[in-house]
Scaffold this active site. Sequence first.
Site, PDB file in Angstrom:
ATOM      1  N   ILE A 260       7.071   2.664   6.755  1.00 16.46           N
ATOM      2  CA  ILE A 260       8.226   2.981   7.703  1.00 16.46           C
ATOM      3  C   ILE A 260       7.607   4.372   8.590  1.00 16.46           C
ATOM      4  O   ILE A 260       8.217   4.293   9.727  1.00 16.46           O
ATOM      5  CB  ILE A 260       9.664   2.915   7.077  1.00 16.46           C
ATOM      6  CG1 ILE A 260       9.784   2.028   6.333  1.00 16.46           C
ATOM      7  CG2 ILE A 260      10.730   3.404   8.166  1.00 16.46           C
ATOM      8  CD1 ILE A 260      11.188   2.023   5.341  1.00 16.46           C
TER       9      ILE A 260
ATOM     10  N   ASP B 190       2.135  17.259  -0.154  1.00 13.71           N
ATOM     11  CA  ASP B 190       2.376  16.465  -1.352  1.00 13.71           C
ATOM     12  C   ASP B 190       3.844  16.810  -1.763  1.00 13.71           C
ATOM     13  O   ASP B 190       4.023  17.908  -2.170  1.00 13.71           O
ATOM     14  CB  ASP B 190       1.324  16.500  -2.154  1.00 13.71           C
ATOM     15  CG  ASP B 190       1.408  15.575  -3.457  1.00 13.71           C
ATOM     16  OD1 ASP B 190       2.633  15.301  -3.833  1.00 13.71           O
ATOM     17  OD2 ASP B 190       0.526  15.386  -4.081  1.00 13.71           O
TER      18      ASP B 190
ATOM     19  N   ASN C 242      11.460  11.059   5.117  1.00 12.02           N
ATOM     20  CA  ASN C 242      11.152   9.626   4.773  1.00 12.02           C
ATOM     21  C   ASN C 242      10.445   9.458   3.383  1.00 12.02           C
ATOM     22  O   ASN C 242      10.544   8.589   2.805  1.00 12.02           O
ATOM     23  CB  ASN C 242      10.393   9.121   6.035  1.00 12.02           C
ATOM     24  CG  ASN C 242       9.629   7.912   5.673  1.00 12.02           C
ATOM     25  OD1 ASN C 242      10.250   6.677   5.289  1.00 12.02           O
ATOM     26  ND2 ASN C 242       8.235   7.856   5.519  1.00 12.02           N
TER      27      ASN C 242
ATOM     28  N   TYR D  30      14.864   5.774  -9.700  1.00 13.68           N
ATOM     29  CA  TYR D  30      14.732   5.655  -8.455  1.00 13.68           C
ATOM     30  C   TYR D  30      16.037   5.653  -7.755  1.00 13.68           C
ATOM     31  O   TYR D  30      16.340   6.372  -6.935  1.00 13.68           O
ATOM     32  CB  TYR D  30      13.781   4.191  -7.938  1.00 13.68           C
ATOM     33  CG  TYR D  30      14.083   4.025  -6.397  1.00 13.68           C
ATOM     34  CD1 TYR D  30      13.360   5.002  -5.488  1.00 13.68           C
ATOM     35  CD2 TYR D  30      14.781   3.049  -5.886  1.00 13.68           C
ATOM     36  CE1 TYR D  30      13.411   4.714  -4.139  1.00 13.68           C
ATOM     37  CE2 TYR D  30      14.779   2.799  -4.617  1.00 13.68           C
ATOM     38  CZ  TYR D  30      14.237   3.756  -3.624  1.00 13.68           C
ATOM     39  OH  TYR D  30      14.342   3.500  -2.282  1.00 13.68           O
TER      40      TYR D  30
ATOM     41  N   LYS E  29      18.147   8.747  -5.940  1.00 11.24           N
ATOM     42  CA  LYS E  29      18.338   8.827  -4.455  1.00 11.24           C
ATOM     43  C   LYS E  29      19.717   9.164  -4.456  1.00 11.24           C
ATOM     44  O   LYS E  29      20.389   9.646  -3.201  1.00 11.24           O
ATOM     45  CB  LYS E  29      18.028   7.242  -3.580  1.00 11.24           C
ATOM     46  CG  LYS E  29      16.612   7.039  -3.600  1.00 11.24           C
ATOM     47  CD  LYS E  29      16.175   8.086  -2.199  1.00 11.24           C
ATOM     48  CE  LYS E  29      14.893   7.547  -2.006  1.00 11.24           C
ATOM     49  NZ  LYS E  29      14.020   8.279  -0.922  1.00 11.24           N
TER      50      LYS E  29
ATOM     51  N   VAL F 274      12.279  -3.339   2.712  1.00  9.70           N
ATOM     52  CA  VAL F 274      10.924  -3.389   3.805  1.00  9.70           C
ATOM     53  C   VAL F 274       9.820  -3.931   2.996  1.00  9.70           C
ATOM     54  O   VAL F 274       9.597  -3.194   1.672  1.00  9.70           O
ATOM     55  CB  VAL F 274      10.943  -2.055   4.400  1.00  9.70           C
ATOM     56  CG1 VAL F 274       9.837  -1.908   5.306  1.00  9.70           C
ATOM     57  CG2 VAL F 274      12.266  -1.595   4.939  1.00  9.70           C
TER      58      VAL F 274
END
Length: 254
Positions: free
Chosen positions: A16, A61, A88, A157, A161, A190
């Site tokens: 993305i 990084d 992102n 994950y 988030k 995606v």
Amino acid sequence: MTSSKVYLITGGNRGIGFELVKELSKDENNYIIATVRDPSKNDEFKVFSESKKNVSTVKLDLDKDSDIESLGNQLGKLTDKVDVFISNAGISDAYHKVVEAPKEVYITHYRVNALAPVFIFQKVYPFLKKSETKKAIFVSTAGASFSDFKPICVSAYASSKAALNFSVLQLSSELANEGFIIFAVHPGMVLSDMGNMAFEKLPRNMPDMKKYFAARVTPITPNESALSVQKVIEASDSQYNGKFYYYDGSEHEF
């Protein structure tokens, strides 16, 4: 002060992020700064970025404190302000049930997905303050939603988030009086490298996952996601502050 509209996009060399760089750089009035883990890597992004006068790269990084610490100095060599910051970059490799997830998986995902974006924002904040736009968009996921919980094995994950989402809420509250517009966005399911890996790994953890995705999720390409997210960002105003939007422009609860 830099006259162009300056975008800073983390993880701008793939998926993305790369598509956002491509689309935004089509407007010569935009100046795009993309962060990459290895600027020397001879890949498609490097060839593209070197062909565009309005695209620059900085080394970052998210899992290296030294890279985050040097970000302000790197940006200062390229611009005196940032108008739009798009957080992102992130990782998604936690396809475990909570009771089976290794400790290091949790530690790594929280460090990269929840903590690094906050510390990066701290470095970008002085540059955003000099802009009249002052937009900060954090790429999150519908999988982190409390209000629309999804029975998917993404343990560290999703929770990392969700932690990021709380920081978005805090920042939006703390900086509202300074004219900032800060919100989270779900980019869709995606078909990027990360998304394809999810499709490969999730069904093995939950046998009904293919059926779940087929019924509720429509996969989109990285370019489709980038174009949609770009529209959300361009449409955003003060009413977006502290909220969570899907790539289609609809607002959702965290």
